[in-house]
Design an enzyme around this catalytic site. Structure first.
Site, PDB file in Angstrom:
ATOM      1  N   ASN A 262       0.863  -1.180   0.000  1.00  0.00           N
ATOM      2  CA  ASN A 262       0.000   0.000   0.000  1.00  0.00           C
ATOM      3  C   ASN A 262       0.903   1.234   0.000  1.00  0.00           C
ATOM      4  OD1 ASN A 262      -1.865   1.987   0.323  1.00  0.00           O
ATOM      5  ND2 ASN A 262      -2.568   1.361   2.360  1.00  0.00           N
TER       6      ASN A 262
ATOM      7  N   LYS B   1       0.071   4.254  -0.426  1.00  0.00           N
ATOM      8  CA  LYS B   1      -0.604   5.460   0.092  1.00  0.00           C
ATOM      9  C   LYS B   1      -0.343   6.640  -0.866  1.00  0.00           C
ATOM     10  CE  LYS B   1      -0.422   3.392   4.615  1.00  0.00           C
ATOM     11  NZ  LYS B   1      -0.344   3.543   6.065  1.00  0.00           N
TER      12      LYS B   1
ATOM     13  N   HIS C 264      -9.748   1.396   4.463  1.00  0.00           N
ATOM     14  CA  HIS C 264      -8.477   1.604   5.160  1.00  0.00           C
ATOM     15  C   HIS C 264      -8.702   2.575   6.324  1.00  0.00           C
ATOM     16  CE1 HIS C 264      -4.378   2.768   6.084  1.00  0.00           C
ATOM     17  NE2 HIS C 264      -4.026   1.615   5.539  1.00  0.00           N
TER      18      HIS C 264
ATOM     19  N   GLU D  96      -7.123   5.002   7.313  1.00  0.00           N
ATOM     20  CA  GLU D  96      -6.915   6.415   7.002  1.00  0.00           C
ATOM     21  C   GLU D  96      -8.156   7.002   6.329  1.00  0.00           C
ATOM     22  OE1 GLU D  96      -3.126   5.746   5.119  1.00  0.00           O
ATOM     23  OE2 GLU D  96      -2.331   5.267   7.095  1.00  0.00           O
TER      24      GLU D  96
ATOM     25  N   GLU E  30      -5.798  -4.536  10.562  1.00  0.00           N
ATOM     26  CA  GLU E  30      -4.827  -3.448  10.696  1.00  0.00           C
ATOM     27  C   GLU E  30      -5.178  -2.593  11.908  1.00  0.00           C
ATOM     28  OE1 GLU E  30      -2.576  -2.491   6.735  1.00  0.00           O
ATOM     29  OE2 GLU E  30      -4.141  -1.050   7.147  1.00  0.00           O
TER      30      GLU E  30
ATOM     31  N   GLY F 259       2.061   3.022  10.853  1.00  0.00           N
ATOM     32  CA  GLY F 259       2.763   4.255  10.505  1.00  0.00           C
ATOM     33  C   GLY F 259       3.822   4.702  11.497  1.00  0.00           C
TER      34      GLY F 259
ATOM     35  N   SER G 130       3.067  -1.633  10.488  1.00  0.00           N
ATOM     36  CA  SER G 130       4.507  -1.705  10.799  1.00  0.00           C
ATOM     37  C   SER G 130       5.134  -3.057  10.465  1.00  0.00           C
ATOM     38  CB  SER G 130       4.757  -1.350  12.269  1.00  0.00           C
ATOM     39  OG  SER G 130       4.301  -0.049  12.550  1.00  0.00           O
TER      40      SER G 130
HETATM   41  P1  13P Z   1       2.811   0.880   7.775  1.00  0.00           P
HETATM   42  O1  13P Z   1       3.386  -0.435   7.285  1.00  0.00           O
HETATM   43  O2  13P Z   1       3.552   2.064   7.272  1.00  0.00           O
HETATM   44  O3  13P Z   1       2.637   0.874   9.280  1.00  0.00           O
HETATM   45  O4  13P Z   1       1.342   1.004   7.151  1.00  0.00           O
HETATM   46  C1  13P Z   1       0.469  -0.049   7.276  1.00  0.00           C
HETATM   47  C2  13P Z   1      -0.749   0.202   6.451  1.00  0.00           C
HETATM   48  O5  13P Z   1      -1.527   1.081   6.737  1.00  0.00           O
HETATM   49  C3  13P Z   1      -0.928  -0.634   5.254  1.00  0.00           C
HETATM   50  O6  13P Z   1      -2.197  -0.478   4.702  1.00  0.00           O
END
Ligand code: 13P
Length: 254
Positions: free
Chosen positions: A9, A11, A95, A97, A165, A171, A213
């Site tokens: 992902n 982002k 997601h 976010e 997640e 993040g 992570s």
């Molecule tokens: P990180 O691996 O940067 O923590 O992000 C995870 C995520 O949101 C994947 O969709």
């Protein structure tokens, strides 16, 4: 031989098509001999068309979101059909976010149905915002799962991926990393909620991912002990060396 899924992902990264193209080309080159891992990349949607020519046979493309309507007055949105026409096979939905920005589980539910209708594979994110000692997060998750997956045709569940997640583990701002034990506990919990809503067979037909992570040092732990069929990787999927390592580790386990 087992097969696992490694989903990148990206982002809102990277800033240029050149960087996106270089990263995809690098991954495609590095995984030429990989046999037991399916690699899926979810770039920003503006890169989907141009990346079609770069992914080769080993990499599949995913979108990071879509609208649930098939067309109409929805400024800034993309329909599932448009994504399919752009060569996309998977769509990340719900997601954290997006949910933090206001997306409701009812909307995610509509999106899952719309994505399935055009034959795309939904990767549906589920996760609690925080953990508390009174275990309130379990009822939070139960409600999220019930609302997100209500009224989905039974036969469709074998196509769906659920990515567990936990927000608190995602993040650079993550409180801490989740453990593989926490992952498998929540996979079992989500399956139990779905078994109550539908049947045990339906719950067992779903493929699970862990995300939050994930890096080369913990990838194998989640794959071996986390109760999942693959990983959803954020930051480290933008680093060619680290992402390649995660894929190689996965391939080696299968
Ligand atoms: P990180 O691996 O940067 O923590 O992000 C995870 C995520 O949101 C994947 O969709």
């Amino acid at each position: 031989m087992k097969n696992s899924y490694i989903i990148a992902n990206w982002k809102m990264n990277p800033n240029t098509l050149r960087e996106a193209g270089n990263l995809v080309a690098g991954i495609a080159k590095n995984i030429r001999i990989i046999k037991n891992a399916t690699v899926v990349i979810a770039p920003p949607s503006i890169y989907l068309y141009p990346l079609q020519n770069k992914v080769g046979k080993k990499i599949k493309l995913a979108a990071q979101d879509c609208h649930f309507e098939s067309d109409g007055a929805h400024t800034g949105e993309l329909s599932p059909r448009m994504l399919k026409n752009a060569g996309v096979a998977y769509v990340i939905l719900g997601h954290s976010e997006q949910r933090t920005a206001g997306e409701t589980s009812a909307e995610v539910n509509e999106k899952i149905k719309a994505v399935l209708k055009v034959g795309l594979i939904p990767i549906v994110c589920i996760g609690e915002t925080k953990r508390d000692t009174e275990h309130q997060y379990l009822s939070f998750l139960e409600t999220q799962v019930k609302e997100t997956f209500s009224g989905i045709p039974l036969a469709s569940f074998s196509k769906i991926f659920i990515a567990y997640e936990p927000l608190w583990a995602i993040g650079v701002e993550a409180n801490r990393e989740a453990t593989p034990e926490e992952s498998i506990e929540m996979v079992i919990f989500i399956k139990r909620v779905l078994a109550d809503m539908y049947t045990t067979k339906v719950a067992e037909s779903i493929r699970f991912l862990y995300g939050g992570s994930v890096h080369p040092e913990n990838a194998h732990l989640f794959l071996i002990h986390g109760g999942v069929h693959g990983l959803l990787v954020g930051r480290d999927s933008l680093n060619l060396k680290k992402f390649t390592k995660i894929i190689e580790i996965t391939n080696g386990l299968n």
